[in-house]
Design an enzyme around this catalytic site. Structure first.
Site, PDB file in Angstrom:
ATOM      1  N   LEU A 157      22.408 -16.705  -3.650  1.00 20.95           N
ATOM      2  CA  LEU A 157      21.865 -17.646  -2.667  1.00 20.95           C
ATOM      3  C   LEU A 157      22.506 -17.485  -1.301  1.00 20.95           C
ATOM      4  O   LEU A 157      21.898 -17.806  -0.274  1.00 20.95           O
ATOM      5  CB  LEU A 157      22.083 -19.086  -3.149  1.00 20.95           C
ATOM      6  CG  LEU A 157      21.394 -19.485  -4.462  1.00 20.95           C
ATOM      7  CD1 LEU A 157      21.841 -20.880  -4.892  1.00 20.95           C
ATOM      8  CD2 LEU A 157      19.878 -19.440  -4.295  1.00 20.95           C
ATOM      9  N   GLY A 160      30.008 -16.315   1.083  1.00 19.91           N
ATOM     10  CA  GLY A 160      31.042 -16.934   1.896  1.00 19.91           C
ATOM     11  C   GLY A 160      32.219 -16.012   2.086  1.00 19.91           C
ATOM     12  O   GLY A 160      32.146 -14.811   1.811  1.00 19.91           O
ATOM     13  N   GLY A 161      33.320 -16.612   2.544  1.00 18.88           N
ATOM     14  CA  GLY A 161      34.497 -15.803   2.851  1.00 18.88           C
ATOM     15  C   GLY A 161      35.174 -15.230   1.625  1.00 18.88           C
ATOM     16  O   GLY A 161      35.800 -14.174   1.705  1.00 18.88           O
ATOM     17  N   GLY A 163      33.555 -15.011  -1.661  1.00 18.64           N
ATOM     18  CA  GLY A 163      32.666 -14.577  -2.728  1.00 18.64           C
ATOM     19  C   GLY A 163      31.240 -15.044  -2.514  1.00 18.64           C
ATOM     20  O   GLY A 163      30.892 -15.599  -1.466  1.00 18.64           O
ATOM     21  N   CYS A 164      30.425 -14.830  -3.529  1.00 14.57           N
ATOM     22  CA  CYS A 164      28.991 -15.139  -3.447  1.00 14.57           C
ATOM     23  C   CYS A 164      28.660 -16.439  -4.163  1.00 14.57           C
ATOM     24  O   CYS A 164      29.403 -16.908  -5.023  1.00 14.57           O
ATOM     25  CB  CYS A 164      28.175 -13.995  -4.066  1.00 14.57           C
ATOM     26  SG  CYS A 164      28.300 -12.432  -3.184  1.00 14.57           S
ATOM     27  N   LYS A 179      29.503 -20.946  -7.148  1.00 16.00           N
ATOM     28  CA  LYS A 179      30.289 -20.218  -6.148  1.00 16.00           C
ATOM     29  C   LYS A 179      31.388 -19.454  -6.869  1.00 16.00           C
ATOM     30  O   LYS A 179      32.265 -20.047  -7.508  1.00 16.00           O
ATOM     31  CB  LYS A 179      30.901 -21.167  -5.122  1.00 16.00           C
ATOM     32  CG  LYS A 179      31.719 -20.434  -4.041  1.00 16.00           C
ATOM     33  CD  LYS A 179      32.581 -21.388  -3.243  1.00 16.00           C
ATOM     34  CE  LYS A 179      31.754 -22.196  -2.276  1.00 16.00           C
ATOM     35  NZ  LYS A 179      32.613 -23.016  -1.385  1.00 16.00           N
ATOM     36  N   ASP A 276      35.961 -27.834   8.724  1.00 13.55           N
ATOM     37  CA  ASP A 276      35.089 -26.656   8.791  1.00 13.55           C
ATOM     38  C   ASP A 276      33.620 -27.081   8.804  1.00 13.55           C
ATOM     39  O   ASP A 276      32.788 -26.463   8.153  1.00 13.55           O
ATOM     40  CB  ASP A 276      35.373 -25.728   7.609  1.00 13.55           C
ATOM     41  CG  ASP A 276      34.799 -24.324   7.836  1.00 13.55           C
ATOM     42  OD1 ASP A 276      34.592 -23.944   9.007  1.00 13.55           O
ATOM     43  OD2 ASP A 276      34.539 -23.624   6.844  1.00 13.55           O
TER      44      ASP A 276
END
Length: 446
Positions: A157, A160-161, A163-164, A179, A276
């Site tokens: 989908l 990120g920093g 992993g997927c 995640k 963030d």
């Protein structure tokens, strides 16, 4: 209960034994008991003779007082024993009831694990853990493999920093987002722990729900509810370029994000600073309801010195005082929210590349034009241009300008921002605005 019955029977047996001993002693000391009638023990060769007068004197002056004393003592001892075990039983019942009221649960590797059992491994959690926490489900790695088609690339989908994120379909036909954090860097571990510690204590309609987690060797996974429409970033800056987001839907998304942020700032104790906040961390469900996500960098007030925190965040959203001086407050989140609000109005990315080594932030580019009413309508996202009441556009622009002020003290609290946005969102979408007939209805917006 079984133990209690055993102890109670033991106390009764002791009481009965003491009565038997008394009866035996009385029998031996009774004047009608004749030593001559009893057989001599084989190991006794002689026995002192006692006169009848002496025996009679013992029976009168010694036997009956001792009998009363021993009976009283035995009865009292038995009563004390019964009362003692009764008190122990009452104490155990009270303790068990308290444990049940406090929500203690037995651990089960496949069904669920209380947060207190998980966070006990991490001293940083124990400082901030609350008395009562939600149950964090421990997911089986094999089941997550099956649910994600063995983490197939087609199920990704986003990325990120660390992993997927994969789409997962479970046995009960429900969906989730997994995640996957590969690698064992200290930053990844800390974010993983922080995410579980915070989301297990937070429940709010505008904050993502954590369904569970999994630790398998060096791989760590977080499982969330599935947000069908992805992130605000992908909607605004992806292939559709925000075509599914009308003016009123954009204002609803801004209001949802403000509500989630207000919960963190005003209703969490201690206060939570997201640190963030950005469009890629604002997720949209099937009805375009917005929820804040990715709490790996979040901090709680009081856990550490906020004036000396390692700089983290995303370029374009980081507040100037945090970027330059390392000073972090709730107003840092307000600045990031202002940048998201500009993205919704203008349809531009927070930082855009001008040349090979030159970039420009949306704040620097837009600030001179946001305060000029003659220029503002021309810089609005073409997808929504001329579809809103200009008065509402000026109001939203004014809120955005206040949020991105360089001086933190000039920025409003997120509560003030929330109250400013509520009148601009249609009632059908969670605000208080009554739409006139000449504007599209909320149903058509959806």
């Amino acid at each position: 209960m079984y133990t209690l019955l055993v102890l109670l029977h033991a106390s009764i047996w002791i009481l009965e034994l003491s009565v038997v001993v008394v009866d035996a002693r009385l029998l031996l000391e009774s004047p009608i008991y004749s030593p001559s009638l009893a057989p001599d023990p084989p190991f006794i060769t002689s026995m002192p003779a006692f006169s009848p007068d002496i025996a009679e004197g013992r029976s009168k002056h010694h036997l009956f007082p001792n009998r009363k004393l021993v009976i009283a003592f035995s009865t009292t001892l038995g009563a004390i024993i019964v009362i003692f075990f009764l008190l122990c039983w009452l104490f155990c019942r009270k303790k068990i009831k308290k444990m049940e009221d406090d929500g203690f649960h037995s651990s089960d590797g496949l069904k669920g694990l209380a947060l207190s059992q998980f966070v006990g491994k991490y001293s940083s959690f124990r400082k901030s853990s609350q008395k009562r926490s939600l149950i964090v489900t421990v997911m089986d790695f094999k089941k997550l493999e099956v649910a994600t088609n063995n983490f197939r690339e087609s199920e990704i989908l986003g990325q990120g920093g660390f992993g997927c994120v994969y789409k997962a379909q479970f046995d009960d036909k429900s969906y989730g987002a997994v995640k996957r954090l590969d690698g064992g860097s200290q930053d990844a571990k800390k974010e993983f722990e922080t995410e579980i510690a915070l989301l297990s204590k937070i429940q709010h309609p505008n904050i993502i729900t954590l369904l569970g987690y999994c630790i398998h060797e060096e791989t760590k996974m977080l499982v969330y509810e599935l947000m069908e429409n992805g992130s605000l970033d992908s909607q605004l800056h992806g292939s559709s370029h925000g075509s599914a987001l009308t003016w009123h839907i954009r204002m609803k998304i801004a209001l949802d994000a403000a509500r989630g942020l207000e919960y963190l700032h005003e209703h969490c104790n201690p206060q939570v600073i997201h640190r963030d906040l950005k469009s890629s961390n604002i997720l949209l469900d099937s009805n375009l309801n917005a929820k804040l996500s990715d709490f790996g960098l979040a901090i709680q007030d009081g856990l550490e010195n906020r004036n000396n925190i390692k700089l983290s965040g995303t370029l374009g959203y980081v507040a100037p005082e945090y970027l330059l001086d390392g000073k972090l407050t709730d107003k840092s989140d307000v600045y990031a929210f202002g940048v998201v609000l500009l993205e919704l109005i203008l349809g531009r990315k927070p930082v855009e590349k001008l040349a090979q080594a030159q970039c420009q932030s949306i704040v620097t580019w837009a600030m001179p034009q946001l305060t000029d009413r003659s220029k503002l309508p021309s810089i609005v996202d073409p997808v929504i241009r001329d579809t809103m009441d200009l008065k509402h556009l000026y109001q939203v622009a004014a809120v955005a300008v206040l949020c991105v002020q360089p001086e933190p003290s000039y920025r409003p609290l997120i509560t003030d921002v929330l109250h400013s946005l509520v009148p601009l969102v249609p009632m059908e979408l969670g605000g208080t605005l009554r739409l006139p007939h000449k504007y599209p209805s909320a149903h058509q917006d959806s």
